[in-house]
Enzyme design. Structure first.
Site, PDB file in Angstrom:
ATOM      1  CE  LYS A 189      -4.406  -1.946   1.255  1.00 43.35           C
ATOM      2  NZ  LYS A 189      -5.430  -2.212   2.257  1.00 43.35           N
ATOM      3  NE  ARG A 195      -7.525  -8.620   0.346  1.00 46.26           N
ATOM      4  CZ  ARG A 195      -7.118  -7.844  -0.647  1.00 46.26           C
ATOM      5  NH1 ARG A 195      -6.171  -6.964  -0.448  1.00 46.26           N
ATOM      6  NH2 ARG A 195      -7.660  -7.969  -1.859  1.00 46.26           N
TER       7      ARG A 195
END
Ligand code: PMM
Length: 272
Positions: free
Chosen positions: A204, A243
């Site tokens: 991210k 995840r």
């Protein structure tokens, strides 16, 4: 939880697995590399993304879920739509990963209640095209904890068994880098809600910002080592899941953390 985005526009792997064969091959590889679940998604949630139609989402997700399930891979479905969740579970998915925590589709929580599956409720404030405007908090850890408690209560009120709900702080969803780091530091507050935690930090933007050089943020493809450090720290802290875009290095980091852990703020990792 290994990420398999069957989308043209996800921020990290968009366009790579639109073809069913390529998607299935990648899902099998994630499983072979040690993923406990392969998370199949057919709609990008990158900041600014436009929504896919339900027909498009179904067409992307179902063949891949069916093929992976038939091959013995435990599959979760990453969707905000009840219709997609129900169809994916009929095709073999064992978990519904709803980034909206039941807010995007009023049919989602009742639909999940009628299914024999686990449910991830992620913290979410609005769709991707406007989430940057919603990153407004008093104290982000307190606010996210309160809002996730509301989603947990809504799920239970709709008939979802409390012990099937997993909570996720939703890093990057209506959150700045500062918010993400505060939430990672504040996970014990979320754990106090009494449910297992899932965290999605992989590749991210906040990692790109952390590792920025003179050229700007570290590119998406060069953030995995930092992601691995987060996995090791979170595993040592006792989170239920991470995840991630890769599986084998994550598995290795989790093995190290589990071996070294002696007590943790959430309790329970020491004897795994
Ligand atoms: N992040 C993305 C998509 N789905 N689901 C959960 N539960 N938690 C997350 O943090 C999350 C998610 C966006 O990342 P991607 O585009 O790489 O899939």
């Amino acid at each position: 939880m290994g990420i398999l985005n069957v989308t043209p526009d996800s921020f990290s792997d968009g366009g790579q697995y639109l073809d069913v064969e390529a998607a299935v091959a990648h899902g099998l590889a994630l499983f072979a590399d040690g993923a406990d679940l392969v998370d199949v998604g057919g709609e990008s949630t990158r900041p600014g993304a436009q929504r896919a139609s339900v027909e498009t989402e179904l067409a992307r997700v179902l063949p891949v879920v069916g093929r992976l399930t038939a091959a013995g891979v435990p599959v979760s479905v990453d969707t905000m739509r009840a219709e997609v969740a129900v169809a994916a579970v009929a095709a073999g998915a064992v978990l519904v990963n709803d980034v909206s925590g039941g807010l995007a589709d009023p049919g989602m929580l009742p639909a999940v209640a009628a299914l024999d599956v686990d449910y991830v409720a992620m913290h979410w404030r609005g769709h991707s095209d406007r989430m940057a405007d919603l990153a407004d908090y008093g104290d982000v850890v307190t606010d996210v904890t309160t809002e996730l408690a509301e989603r947990l209560a809504a799920a239970i009120a709709a008939g979802v068994a409390a012990d099937r709900v997993i909570l996720d702080p939703g890093l990057g969803f209506a959150k700045t880098a500062v918010h993400n780091w505060a939430l990672l530091r504040g996970l014990p507050s979320l754990a106090a809600l009494g449910r297992p935690l899932l965290v999605g930090a992989s590749r991210k933007r906040f990692l790109g910002e952390l590792l920025a050089g003179p050229e700007g943020p570290r590119p998406v493809g060069e953030r995995d080592d930092a992601g691995l450090a987060i996995t090791a720290l979170l595993a040592a802290a006792g989170v239920w899941g991470v995840r991630t875009h890769t599986a084998r290095p994550q598995r290795d980091a989790i093995s190290v953390a589990a071996r070294l852990s002696v007590g943790n703020p959430f309790g329970g990792a020491a004897d795994r």
